[in-house]
Each structure stands twice: as structure tokens, then as C-alpha cells.
Design a protein around this motif. Structure first.
Motif, short mmCIF file in Angstrom:
data_model
loop_
_atom_site.label_atom_id
_atom_site.label_comp_id
_atom_site.label_asym_id
_atom_site.label_seq_id
_atom_site.Cartn_x
_atom_site.Cartn_y
_atom_site.Cartn_z
N GLN A 85 -12.75 6.53 -3.25
CA GLN A 85 -11.53 5.71 -3.24
C GLN A 85 -10.32 6.54 -2.80
O GLN A 85 -9.47 6.06 -2.05
CB GLN A 85 -11.29 5.11 -4.62
CG GLN A 85 -12.25 3.97 -4.95
CD GLN A 85 -11.94 3.34 -6.28
OE1 GLN A 85 -11.48 4.01 -7.20
NE2 GLN A 85 -12.21 2.05 -6.40
N HIS B 192 -10.13 -3.12 1.23
CA HIS B 192 -9.95 -2.07 0.22
C HIS B 192 -11.10 -2.05 -0.78
O HIS B 192 -11.34 -1.04 -1.43
CB HIS B 192 -8.61 -2.27 -0.50
CG HIS B 192 -7.43 -1.90 0.33
ND1 HIS B 192 -7.13 -0.59 0.65
CD2 HIS B 192 -6.48 -2.64 0.93
CE1 HIS B 192 -6.04 -0.55 1.40
NE2 HIS B 192 -5.63 -1.78 1.59
N TRP C 157 -10.56 7.02 0.87
CA TRP C 157 -10.18 5.81 1.59
C TRP C 157 -8.66 5.63 1.60
O TRP C 157 -8.09 5.18 2.59
CB TRP C 157 -10.86 4.61 0.96
CG TRP C 157 -10.44 3.30 1.53
CD1 TRP C 157 -9.59 2.39 0.98
CD2 TRP C 157 -10.82 2.76 2.80
NE1 TRP C 157 -9.43 1.31 1.81
CE2 TRP C 157 -10.17 1.50 2.94
CE3 TRP C 157 -11.65 3.19 3.84
CZ2 TRP C 157 -10.33 0.70 4.06
CZ3 TRP C 157 -11.80 2.39 4.95
CH2 TRP C 157 -11.15 1.17 5.06
N ARG C 158 -8.00 5.98 0.50
CA ARG C 158 -6.55 5.83 0.45
C ARG C 158 -5.87 6.67 1.51
O ARG C 158 -4.79 6.32 2.00
CB ARG C 158 -6.02 6.22 -0.94
CG ARG C 158 -6.25 5.18 -2.01
CD ARG C 158 -5.34 5.42 -3.19
NE ARG C 158 -5.54 6.72 -3.81
CZ ARG C 158 -6.33 6.94 -4.83
NH1 ARG C 158 -7.03 5.94 -5.37
NH2 ARG C 158 -6.46 8.15 -5.35
N GLN C 159 -6.47 7.80 1.89
CA GLN C 159 -5.85 8.65 2.91
C GLN C 159 -5.75 7.95 4.26
O GLN C 159 -4.88 8.27 5.06
CB GLN C 159 -6.67 9.94 3.07
CG GLN C 159 -6.66 10.84 1.85
CD GLN C 159 -7.36 12.15 2.14
OE1 GLN C 159 -6.89 12.99 2.90
NE2 GLN C 159 -8.51 12.35 1.52
N ARG D 20 1.78 6.72 -6.84
CA ARG D 20 0.75 7.66 -7.26
C ARG D 20 1.20 9.10 -7.07
O ARG D 20 0.93 9.97 -7.91
CB ARG D 20 -0.54 7.40 -6.48
CG ARG D 20 -1.36 6.25 -7.01
CD ARG D 20 -2.74 6.23 -6.40
NE ARG D 20 -2.68 5.97 -4.97
CZ ARG D 20 -2.75 4.76 -4.43
NH1 ARG D 20 -2.87 3.71 -5.21
NH2 ARG D 20 -2.69 4.60 -3.12
N SER E 55 -6.06 4.35 4.53
CA SER E 55 -5.92 2.91 4.33
C SER E 55 -4.86 2.32 5.27
O SER E 55 -4.98 1.17 5.70
CB SER E 55 -5.56 2.61 2.87
OG SER E 55 -4.36 3.27 2.52
N SER F 166 3.07 6.68 5.22
CA SER F 166 2.03 6.80 4.21
C SER F 166 1.14 8.00 4.46
O SER F 166 0.66 8.63 3.50
CB SER F 166 1.18 5.53 4.18
OG SER F 166 0.51 5.34 5.40
N SER G 37 2.25 0.05 -9.87
CA SER G 37 1.35 1.07 -9.32
C SER G 37 1.30 2.30 -10.22
O SER G 37 0.23 2.88 -10.43
CB SER G 37 1.81 1.47 -7.92
OG SER G 37 1.83 0.35 -7.07
N THR H 152 0.83 -1.21 0.00
CA THR H 152 0.00 0.00 0.00
C THR H 152 0.86 1.26 0.00
O THR H 152 0.60 2.21 -0.74
CB THR H 152 -0.93 0.00 1.23
OG1 THR H 152 -1.77 -1.15 1.18
CG2 THR H 152 -1.79 1.25 1.24
N ILE I 6 0.47 10.57 1.56
CA ILE I 6 -0.91 10.69 1.08
C ILE I 6 -1.44 12.10 1.26
O ILE I 6 -2.14 12.63 0.39
CB ILE I 6 -1.81 9.67 1.81
CG1 ILE I 6 -1.47 8.26 1.34
CG2 ILE I 6 -3.27 9.96 1.57
CD1 ILE I 6 -2.17 7.17 2.10
N THR J 70 1.10 4.10 -2.91
CA THR J 70 0.88 5.51 -2.61
C THR J 70 2.04 6.37 -3.10
O THR J 70 1.83 7.44 -3.69
CB THR J 70 0.72 5.68 -1.09
OG1 THR J 70 -0.38 4.91 -0.64
CG2 THR J 70 0.48 7.14 -0.74
#
Length: 454
Positions: A282, A247, A285-287, A87, A289, A347, A176, A80, A351, A84
Motif C-alpha cells: 500500500q 486504490h 502504491w501511494r508513491q 500522512r 497513486s 504529491s 487523513s 489523495t 511522497i 499524503t
């Protein structure tokens, strides 16, 4: 020949436009994230290898199961954080990528160049992580496994294994980055036109519920008759499957909760925050995760600590070998929790920076309309509070279902269980909020130079 040279020159110029460092220097955050991933992966593999090769007097493969469980608990948090970082790295080049597409560069060519850049950044971070691993070796060598220190020889990994781990980090980055660029390269305006936010379907919850139910059933059916390989495969498959299900289900639950809160909100900061969450559940949620994964690990960890404490206090038939094994279990549990929260801390910073860059246009527009920085900061905190509530509670409940017998014993007989779980969830929540506050300087820089690139 001159036309060919002109095309080559144009491609090289476009390549430099895409990969040249930004005015504020190299992408330090993605490199730092990959460095942490590499150092953690190398350290975890050292411990897992030590447990895998540990003597097993009872002949049931308990140490190999322990090694597999440790790797399974950390493979998703590491992946994960890697996704991140990839991205964020891709987001830093998004404007340039759009420019190249508008200039006529093919999506295949731009994708290839962007993936090469992602590989270079990940490779640099992996090498930095290797440098971080070197000073950790003396500390790893003093860790006791089965009652004896590892020693320097077992704390060092072989060169082929180190190279394989470094290449794995690069592969994670490339994969990714490719997934992040896929929709942006559909058309020359793919980056600029962000109207393809995915819809959250209720089937996500159904699929996740089936996965969780199947995992609970598998863990309840495991027995010594399955052998080491069977039990190890069941543990790894169950935990990885449930983490993936989180997820899948998380964005849907975040969207539902945000809609309910939006119907009762009135002030500007709350409206902006919740509309931002619904724009891309989404991304919201990634913030958080990392907190979801840490909460998922906290329940088995706390229950294991509480269960072991109860057994040692109440049982009189515990052998010295079992006491050593209990100590090794505690080491794995503490290491898993500590590493997962280290990854959460990293992360969160990555993020939150990515979130500011993602919504850069919105913040600049609000600033020009006269909204104070304090209101924007409050809106950012509110935008993570909704997914944070889901991430803190739902994974903990699912994890309790997976290990319900041990949880039941721990709740009744070991208060340490409750303290550990509550402390871990609170720590993850505080980390996310501190990440929002710490990246306020990034938002301030965006507002100070709205027409320039970070």
C-alpha cells in the motif's frame, strides 16, 4: 491544587514536545501541499460554477454535465494529495508520539493533540493557498466560457464559498491524520513495532472488477431520457467509484508483480527495493497513486480531444453553438489534465520525502554497513519502478473500457488521441523518477545526521 497544577504543567509540556517545530523549521512540504490544494480547488470551482450557470440553448443541461464531470475528475486527485500531506505531517511527529505514549499519555489525548496540529498545518496551508488564488484571478477572468470571458466578477468566489472550501481542506487533513494515527495509537509501542503490514487478498481484484464492470454498464445505459441530474449523477458516481477501485486493486497487483521480479533478482539494490515494496504494498502504491489517477484521466481526455477533432473535420452540420461547446469541452479537458499533473508533481515530492522518513532506520543501517549512497538511490528508483508500471498501464486500460465507443473512434480517426495519452503517461513516469532524484538531498541529510531528527 498543587497536584492539579502539576498535571496541567505535565500535559502542557507533553503538548509542546509533540507540536514544537523540528530543528529544521516548520513542516514546509505539507503546508505547500495544502496551499496547492486550496489554490487548485478555488480555481476549479470558479470554472465549474461558470459552466454550471452557462446558458443552455438546447435545454439538455450539457454545460452542467460538463461542470460535474470536471469536479468528479479532480476530487480524488485533490483528496489523495491532501491525505499524503497529512500522512507526512503525522510521520514527522511519530517518534514524539511514541515517546508520549510510553510516558503514559492516553491514546485519546495524544490523538486529539495530533489532530489539532494537523488542523493547524492544514489551516496555514489553506490560507497560503488563498494568497496564491488572488493573483490567479486576473488570468481566470480572461478564460472564455461559451465564447465570452469570465470577467473579474465571476472569477471571484463569494466569501461563504471560500470559507467552505478552506474548511474542507482542514477536514481532509483531520480525517487523513486520524486514519494515519489509528493503528499507531493501539498501544504505547504502536509506532515502534511496525509488524502489521496489511496482507493483499485477491478479493481486492474481484471487488475492483465488479466496480469497473458496473461503472461500464451504467455509462453504456445513460441516455438523454435520464435528465441532467441522472446523467450527472451517473458520470460522477462511475468515475469516483472506479478511482476508488484503483486504490483497492493497485496494492494487490503491485505485490504480485514485485514477487515475480524478486524471484529473478540477484543484485543488492534490486533485492532491497523489492523487499521494501513487499513490506508494504500500500505504501508503494501511494508513491505512484498520482500517476495512476493522471493515467486514468489521460485516456478520456485524449479520446475527447481526438473525437472532437474528428467531428469538426468530417461533419458539415456542426452549428456555431456546437463549435463553442466543443471549445469549452477542450478547455475542461486541458484544465483537468494540467491540474492533475500539477497535483502529481506536488504529491511526488511529498511522497518521496515521506518514503525516506518511513525507511530512515533502514537507510542509516545500510550506510553503517558500508553501502554507497549511489546504490541506495538506485534502490529507491527501483522501488518505484514496479508500482509505476502498474500505475501507468492498468488505469489507462480501465479508463478505455469506460469510454470504449469514443476511444474506438479516436484510435481510428485521430492520431492526436494516441499522442496525448502516451505523452501524459510518459510525463507522469518522468515526474516520479525526478521526484526520487530530487529527494536525494533528504536522504543525504538523514545519513549525515543519523541520530538527529529531520
Amino acid at each position: 491544587m498543587s497536584a492539579r497544577r502539576a498535571r496541567v504543567h505535565a500535559r502542557l509540556s507533553a503538548l509542546w514536545l509533540l507540536v514544537k517545530p523540528a530543528r529544521h523549521g516548520l513542516p514546509a512540504l505539507p503546508i505547500l501541499a495544502y496551499a496547492v490544494i486550496t489554490a487548485v480547488a478555488l480555481s476549479v470551482v470558479v470554472l465549474a460554477r461558470a459552466y454550471w450557470s452557462a446558458p443552455d440553448p438546447e435545454g439538455v443541461g450539457q454545460y452542467r454535465i460538463l461542470a460535474a464531470a470536471m469536479m468528479a475528475a479532480l476530487v480524488v486527485p485533490i483528496g489523495t494529495l491532501g491525505a499524503t500531506a497529512a500522512r507526512l505531517s503525522a510521520r514527522r511527529r511519530e517518534d514524539r508520539l511514541a515517546t508520549l505514549r510510553l510516558m503514559g499519555a492516553s491514546s485519546t489525548w495524544v490523538r486529539g493533540v495530533a489532530l489539532v496540529e494537523a488542523a493547524l498545518i492544514a489551516g496555514g496551508g489553506a490560507l497560503a493557498g488563498l494568497m496564491l488564488y488572488v493573483p490567479l484571478v486576473p488570468f481566470l477572468s480572461h478564460i472564455e466560457v461559451t465564447g465570452s470571458p469570465l470577467g473579474a466578477d465571476r472569477a471571484w468566489l463569494s466569501s461563504p464559498l471560500v470559507v467552505a472550501l478552506l474548511l474542507s481542506v482542514v477536514v481532509i487533513a483531520i480525517t487523513s491524520a486520524g486514519a494515519s494515527l489509528r493503528r499507531a495509537l493501539i498501544s504505547p509501542l504502536g509506532v515502534r513495532m511496525r509488524h502489521d503490514a496489511p496482507r493483499m487478498h485477491w478479493l481486492r481484484v474481484v471487488i475492483a472488477a465488479l466496480v469497473v464492470g458496473g461503472s461500464v454498464l451504467v455509462l453504456q445505459l445513460t441516455s438523454v431520457s435520464w435528465g441532467v441530474i441522472g446523467i450527472t449523477a451517473a458520470l460522477v458516481a462511475a468515475f469516483v467509484a472506479v478511482m476508488a477501485a484503483l486504490h483497492t486493486m493497485g496494492p494487490y497487483l503491485v505485490a504480485r508483480l514485485a514477487r515475480r521480479r524478486l524471484a529473478r533478482s540477484h543484485d543488492a539494490a534490486t533485492l532491497i527495493a523489492l523487499r521494501g515494496v513487499l513490506e508494504s504494498p500500500q505504501a508503494a502504491w501511494r508513491q505512484v497513486s498520482g500517476v495512476a489517477l493522471a493515467s486514468f484521466i489521460a485516456v478520456p481526455a485524449g479520446s475527447a480531444l481526438g473525437f472532437l477533432d474528428t467531428v469538426q473535420r468530417l461533419s458539415e452540420a456542426v452549428t456555431p453553438e456546437q463549435i463553442l461547446f466543443f471549445g469549452d469541452i477542450r478547455l475542461v479537458v486541458v484544465a483537468a489534465v494540467a491540474v492533475s499533473y500539477l497535483l502529481v508533481a506536488c504529491s511526488v515530492g511529498v511522497i518521496q520525502v515521506a518514503a525516506v522518513l518511513e525507511r530512515r532506520t533502514l537507510y542509516v543501517s545500510l550506510d553503517r554497513l558500508g553501502m554507497p549512497l549511489a546504490v541506495m538511490t538506485r534502490s529507491r528508483r527501483l522501488s518505484v519502478s514496479t508500482p509505476l508500471l502498474v500505475a501507468a498501464i492498468v488505469p489507462a486500460c480501465i479508463a478505455a473500457l469506460l469510454v470504449v465507443p469514443v476511444v474506438g473512434v479516436s484510435v481510428v480517426t485521430a492520431p492526436l488521441f494516441i499522442v496525448t495519452v502516451a505523452g501524459c503517461i510518459a510525463a507522469g513516469t518522468v515526474m516520479v523518477q525526478l521526484g526520487v532524484v530530487a529527494t536525494t538531498s533528504v536522504l543525504r541529510r538523514v545519513l549525515a545526521e543519523p541520530d538527529r531528527e529531520l
